[in-house]
Design a protein around this motif. Structure first.
Motif, short mmCIF file in Angstrom:
data_model
loop_
_atom_site.label_atom_id
_atom_site.label_comp_id
_atom_site.label_asym_id
_atom_site.label_seq_id
_atom_site.Cartn_x
_atom_site.Cartn_y
_atom_site.Cartn_z
N GLY A 21 -24.00 29.26 20.48
CA GLY A 21 -23.94 29.54 21.90
C GLY A 21 -25.25 29.33 22.64
O GLY A 21 -25.27 28.74 23.72
N TRP A 22 -26.36 29.80 22.06
CA TRP A 22 -27.64 29.66 22.74
C TRP A 22 -28.03 28.20 22.88
O TRP A 22 -28.59 27.79 23.90
N TYR A 23 -27.74 27.41 21.86
CA TYR A 23 -28.05 25.98 21.95
C TYR A 23 -27.24 25.31 23.06
O TYR A 23 -27.77 24.55 23.87
N LEU A 24 -25.93 25.62 23.09
CA LEU A 24 -25.06 25.01 24.09
C LEU A 24 -25.42 25.47 25.50
O LEU A 24 -25.12 24.79 26.48
N LEU A 25 -26.07 26.63 25.62
CA LEU A 25 -26.50 27.12 26.92
C LEU A 25 -27.86 26.55 27.31
O LEU A 25 -28.07 26.12 28.45
N ARG A 26 -28.79 26.51 26.36
CA ARG A 26 -30.15 26.09 26.68
C ARG A 26 -30.28 24.59 26.93
O ARG A 26 -31.09 24.17 27.75
N GLY A 52 -42.75 27.27 24.90
CA GLY A 52 -41.86 28.10 24.10
C GLY A 52 -42.61 29.29 23.53
O GLY A 52 -43.84 29.39 23.62
N ARG A 53 -41.85 30.19 22.93
CA ARG A 53 -42.43 31.37 22.27
C ARG A 53 -41.53 31.73 21.09
O ARG A 53 -40.31 31.63 21.18
N VAL A 54 -42.13 32.13 20.00
CA VAL A 54 -41.37 32.47 18.79
C VAL A 54 -40.68 33.81 19.00
O VAL A 54 -41.34 34.84 19.22
N LEU A 55 -39.35 33.81 18.93
CA LEU A 55 -38.54 35.01 19.12
C LEU A 55 -38.07 35.55 17.77
O LEU A 55 -38.10 34.83 16.76
N PRO A 56 -37.63 36.81 17.72
CA PRO A 56 -37.14 37.36 16.45
C PRO A 56 -36.03 36.53 15.82
O PRO A 56 -35.94 36.42 14.60
N SER A 57 -35.17 35.92 16.66
CA SER A 57 -34.07 35.10 16.12
C SER A 57 -34.56 33.80 15.51
O SER A 57 -33.79 33.10 14.84
N ASP A 58 -35.83 33.45 15.72
CA ASP A 58 -36.39 32.22 15.15
C ASP A 58 -36.97 32.42 13.75
O ASP A 58 -37.33 31.44 13.10
N LEU A 59 -37.08 33.67 13.31
CA LEU A 59 -37.84 33.96 12.09
C LEU A 59 -37.03 33.73 10.83
O LEU A 59 -35.80 33.89 10.81
N ASP A 60 -37.74 33.39 9.76
CA ASP A 60 -37.13 33.34 8.43
C ASP A 60 -37.57 34.59 7.65
O ASP A 60 -38.14 35.52 8.22
N ALA A 68 -35.82 24.87 10.66
CA ALA A 68 -34.78 24.29 11.51
C ALA A 68 -35.07 24.52 12.99
O ALA A 68 -34.67 23.71 13.83
N ARG A 69 -35.77 25.60 13.32
CA ARG A 69 -36.05 25.90 14.73
C ARG A 69 -36.99 24.87 15.35
O ARG A 69 -36.94 24.64 16.56
N ARG A 106 -43.55 17.23 9.75
CA ARG A 106 -44.67 17.66 8.92
C ARG A 106 -45.15 19.01 9.44
O ARG A 106 -45.52 19.13 10.61
N TYR A 107 -45.11 20.02 8.57
CA TYR A 107 -45.49 21.38 8.97
C TYR A 107 -46.90 21.66 8.47
O TYR A 107 -47.19 21.54 7.29
N ARG A 108 -47.77 22.08 9.39
CA ARG A 108 -49.18 22.25 9.05
C ARG A 108 -49.62 23.71 9.04
O ARG A 108 -50.50 24.09 8.29
N ARG A 109 -49.03 24.53 9.91
CA ARG A 109 -49.34 25.95 9.93
C ARG A 109 -48.19 26.70 10.57
O ARG A 109 -47.57 26.20 11.51
N ALA A 110 -47.89 27.88 10.07
CA ALA A 110 -46.74 28.63 10.56
C ALA A 110 -46.99 29.16 11.97
O ALA A 110 -48.11 29.55 12.32
N LEU A 111 -45.92 29.18 12.76
CA LEU A 111 -45.92 29.89 14.04
C LEU A 111 -45.35 31.27 13.82
O LEU A 111 -44.27 31.43 13.23
N ARG A 112 -46.05 32.30 14.29
CA ARG A 112 -45.69 33.69 14.02
C ARG A 112 -44.91 34.30 15.19
O ARG A 112 -44.82 33.73 16.27
N LEU A 113 -44.37 35.49 14.95
CA LEU A 113 -43.57 36.20 15.94
C LEU A 113 -44.33 36.37 17.26
O LEU A 113 -45.49 36.80 17.27
N LEU A 114 -43.67 35.99 18.35
CA LEU A 114 -44.17 36.09 19.73
C LEU A 114 -45.34 35.15 20.03
O LEU A 114 -45.92 35.21 21.11
N GLU A 115 -45.66 34.26 19.10
CA GLU A 115 -46.75 33.32 19.35
C GLU A 115 -46.30 32.27 20.37
O GLU A 115 -45.26 31.64 20.21
N PRO A 116 -47.07 32.08 21.45
CA PRO A 116 -46.71 31.05 22.43
C PRO A 116 -47.11 29.66 21.93
O PRO A 116 -48.13 29.50 21.24
#
Length: 208
Positions: A21-26, A52-60, A68-69, A106-116
């Motif tokens: 749903g969020w994808y189809l809305l955004r 963007g900002r890392v939200l709780p729903s984005d976390l593993d 995937a996010r 290519r992933y170089r460093r993790a984005l953390r919760l609420l990080e802009p």
């Protein structure tokens, strides 16, 4: 009235439970924002930024943005980019459309919760069948490039050269593609050829 509200609530819950749903809305919101609220970008090669900002729903499970996010956020940034520079409008005018044919990350460093962060998207060039784009995920805390993504945006019903010519009102040659991107394109072509051979298909049968 109460029954109608309950039905609408149930429908909304079903959409979010059974569909993304969020994808189809955004996604349409990103297109509308780029078309109506942001200025047109005339330079096809100009970098565009999508916040963007890392939200709780984005976390593993490790409490950083899951792999995937990145692709999902890059989707929103890429469609906004193609809208603002006029590519999507030109495709509609030519009665053509585009599909994502390949991507790599290519992933170089993790984005953390609420990080802009910002997704900085730019067009690298094109060939006879596709546009090639890059998306950089840049942390707004220190400017570090946390992830680098590349995309092959295949066109159906027209060619990139024709789209660019319609936008610029003249013929424009593609910039020289970066060496690492050329290696990736060669890898994709070799992979496609191998898969066609394994499937017993001829070279005439092309994938995207």
């Amino acid at each position: 009235m109460l029954g109608l509200l309950v039905a609408l609530l149930a429908l909304g819950l079903a959409v979010f439970a059974l569909l993304d749903g969020w994808y189809l809305l955004r996604l349409p919101c990103a297109v509308l924002r780029a078309r109506l609220l942001q200025p047109r970008v005339r330079d096809l090669l100009a970098e565009q930024r999508f916040a963007g900002r890392v939200l709780p729903s984005d976390l593993d499970l490790l409490l950083h943005m899951n792999n995937a996010r990145y692709l999902r956020e890059a989707d929103f940034a890429r469609v906004a980019h193609l809208t603002r520079c006029g590519v999507l409008g030109a495709l509609r005018g030519l009665r053509a459309h585009t599909v994502l044919a390949a991507s790599c990350a290519r992933y170089r460093r993790a984005l953390r919760l609420l990080e802009p962060f910002e997704v900085r998207t730019r067009l690298l060039g094109w060939d006879g069948r596709a546009f090639y784009l890059e998306a950089r995920f840049v942390s707004l805390r220190d400017g570090f490039v946390c992830a680098l993504l590349r995309f092959r945006q295949h066109l159906l019903g027209t060619s990139p050269e024709r789209v660019v010519q319609q936008l610029c009102q003249r013929r424009v040659e593609s910039p020289e593609l970066p060496a690492d991107l050329q290696h990736w394109i060669s890898y994709n072509e070799a992979s496609s050829q191998l898969l066609r051979m394994e499937s017993g298909l001829s070279d005439v049968t092309k994938d995207q």
